[in-house]
Design an enzyme around this catalytic site. Structure first.
Site, PDB file in Angstrom:
ATOM      1  N   CYS B  83       0.697  -1.259  -0.044  1.00 48.56           N
ATOM      2  CA  CYS B  83      -0.059   0.031   0.117  1.00 48.56           C
ATOM      3  C   CYS B  83       0.835   1.416  -0.115  1.00 48.56           C
ATOM      4  O   CYS B  83       0.417   2.281  -0.114  1.00 48.56           O
ATOM      5  CB  CYS B  83      -0.985   0.216   1.411  1.00 48.56           C
ATOM      6  SG  CYS B  83      -1.986  -1.567   1.298  1.00 48.56           S
ATOM      7  N   HIS B 333      -9.399   3.545  -1.064  1.00 47.80           N
ATOM      8  CA  HIS B 333      -8.096   3.106  -0.939  1.00 47.80           C
ATOM      9  C   HIS B 333      -7.704   1.971  -2.051  1.00 47.80           C
ATOM     10  O   HIS B 333      -7.641   1.169  -1.850  1.00 47.80           O
ATOM     11  CB  HIS B 333      -7.952   2.490   0.354  1.00 47.80           C
ATOM     12  CG  HIS B 333      -6.510   1.979   0.908  1.00 47.80           C
ATOM     13  ND1 HIS B 333      -5.405   2.510   0.252  1.00 47.80           N
ATOM     14  CD2 HIS B 333      -6.023   0.950   1.639  1.00 47.80           C
ATOM     15  CE1 HIS B 333      -4.153   1.781   0.680  1.00 47.80           C
ATOM     16  NE2 HIS B 333      -4.437   0.913   1.510  1.00 47.80           N
TER      17      HIS B 333
END
Lengths: 386, 386
Positions: B83, B333
């Site tokens: 991420c 996200h």
């Protein structure tokens, strides 16, 4: 930009390594390179890997790398451009040192490909091609290169025997490389009569599925002079370019444009002409690829790669040795590791450390060409001994 | 090292984008950023993406990117650190311009996550954790963060309500962001009584599955002054660090060491103290993460992140606004895009271009913190308007 030199190299024995996971492979070459450099830490790492997700269910090598090389909190960045991932790891390390942000940076290339079956490996590799317009319509990588080969034969008169001669030469070199996966000699007839993969390419025209890793440590030249006890090898040129991912979108599928552009950029940065290069490592994922790279980089004219191979230009004792390591064909092709292993090989040759029987005579300036997919990305490096 | 400034930003509307493939997403934000900068080409690209292989069967974004942004043979490198991939794309672009190799470089972050089902997305995301010691034993990401939250509550007395307040604040900000995925207000009670994912984290403590992209164009400061017609935003600090991939190997699972180290490096490069920072974007993948980042970067003491959130420190009109964009929680996200979108947001705020109701009052110096996995890698950037 600061000058950058190589102070450490490492590479494990390639093959089907059932006892190693991807984290072991990274650590193994990383530690060999640290040992070669005589240091125990670097400022940062780059990890070239094509698809640890599809091959091993493990992404986030930017943590796995420093963690298993016992270097946390040293930062690491995984870079990917299919089979050119390794070359990009070296390029990224080079740029980071050149920028002045770090002094000593490691590039590790790795791929663990045998934890999936043959279909899984073919599927994983195919993600380097255009999924929407090529792969979903049934083309795999040997299929793409067979089209390139067929067109090259049609347009330039390249012969089936000339393709086979690339494999014969590289296997002969690989015989002398103790780290190579397939250490056996093959003949032109054996290559031609082997199991057909995608006409005209047989299994002996194709690079294999391999587990392996390689590592290179680069350093600012000033610091390298103090650390390195071996011949210093400078990275004097680095080029990187892209092409359309689909073959269908290209003007000429028998010419590797991204390699041509990357080569020109690297030569310009190095201030060298193509005739200054003594020897090279090329990305011979398929036999036709080595012939096309010879032409794209301008070592020979368009269409002359086949005859030049036949005439022995690229043999270990030829005027311009190519793939003294055995190339992808014999040494193996753990895709993310290949581009780093090329730099390991150039460094060994320039240092005069290559194995007996495959040390090239004049090895002061070497070139490495690494590419992704059917040439949709290419990375070229030029190294010089000082 | 040369000074580096941001001259262009672009971001598409995030959500479940059934009509977009990953190549469209890259092109969309890339073209928006070119348009914002008023240029039509860059020297090279970096593409932050966690797992295009597992989510879309497509690797080799280093070719897909320039190809679909109509920029071949411009080179592109995909970077990955789970991420934190987006933050690394920005950092890589920054380093390349700082080195002098290129003048204008684009960083694109992208993830297309909804082409797989929920189990596929959970599996793909779990490849950011330790496959051999965590995932194969049944832990998923909410499970890892629930352990971190539980330990934080036990050690520091952080309350369930304080966790929920992070979600409430970020959703309130996201309401005002037209590009956010979930534009709705939530209350503390709603967060606490939502579907449980991994005790104590409910679905309203977790960031969502999102398709999206974002792009930033960085440029040498000298050239930027000639090109950029908006307020110039300099990248004055960049830090990157790793930690063990396994939670079990850490000294204290309630403290994000990689974020602490990356923050210190970035502050040192910027020549700033933590109190110089006006506002920030944090990686709130789970509510507990935002609290832990506040502590790791030293904005508050260890264990004080919960009370500080409760007291309004991080509210849009607080002393130190965090996630004015809505954060990962409300904005969405798309893992590889997040780190780039944070830089887009800081740039908007520093330029004074943020949407009505979420422009922070003092926005001269901003910080972005982006992390991979359970904090096994972190990237911190500091930006300043000139």
């Amino acid at each position: 930009m600061r000058d950058v030199a190589i102070i450490g190299i490492g590479m494990n024995k390639w093959g089907e390594l059932w006892n190693s996971s991807i984290r072991n492979l990274i650590a193994e070459s990383a530690l060999l390179a640290l040992d070669d450099a005589g240091i125990d830490k670097v400022d940062s790492m780059y990890i070239g890997c094509m698809s640890s997700g599809l091959f091993t269910d493990q992404e986030h090598l930017g943590s796995i790398g420093p963690d298993y090389a016992a270097m946390c909190p040293v930062p690491a960045t995984r870079v990917e451009s299919a089979c050119a991932s390794g070359g990009l790891a070296v390029r990224s390390a080079f740029i980071e040192v050149a920028s002045g942000i770090s002094d000593i940076v490691m590039a590790v290339g790795v791929e663990k490909m045998t934890d999936v079956d043959g279909a899984g490996a073919t599927f994983g590799l195919a993600t380097a091609a255009d999924q929407e317009y090529e792969v979903y319509n049934g083309v795999t990588f040997p299929g793409l290169y067979s089209m390139m080969a067929t067109h090259h034969m049609y347009k330039h008169g390249t012969t089936r025997d000339q393709l086979a001669m690339v494999s014969v030469k590289n296997h002969k070199n690989g015989m002398k490389n103790p780290l190579a996966q397939f250490r056996m000699e093959v003949t032109v007839d054996q290559v031609k009569s082997a199991v057909m993969v995608a006409d005209p390419l047989t299994i002996l025209d194709c690079s294999p599925i391999t587990d392996g890793s390689a590592a290179v440590i680069v350093c600012s030249l000033d610091k390298a002079k103090a650390i390195c006890k071996k011949r210093l090898v400078k990275i004097i040129g680095s080029g990187h370019a892209s092409d359309t991912i689909q073959l269908a979108q290209r003007e000429d599928i028998s010419f590797l444009k991204s390699t041509a552009v990357a080569g020109q950029i690297a030569l310009k940065m190095a201030g060298k002409k193509i005739t200054d290069i003594n020897f090279a490592e090329f990305h011979d994922c398929f036999t036709i690829a080595e012939i096309m790279v010879l032409e794209a980089l301008g070592f020979v004219a368009k269409g002359k790669g086949g005859p030049a191979t036949q005439d022995g230009l690229t043999a270990i004792d030829g005027k311009f040795p190519v793939n003294a390591s055995g190339g992808l064909k014999s040494k193996g092709h753990p895709v993310g590791a290949t581009g780093v292993a090329q730099i390991v090989e150039l460094t060994k040759q320039i240092r005069g450390e290559a194995d007996k029987g495959r040390q090239v005579k004049k090895a002061d300036i070497g070139l490495a060409q690494n590419m992704g997919g059917s040439g949709a990305s290419s990375v070229v490096h030029i190294l010089e001994g000082v």
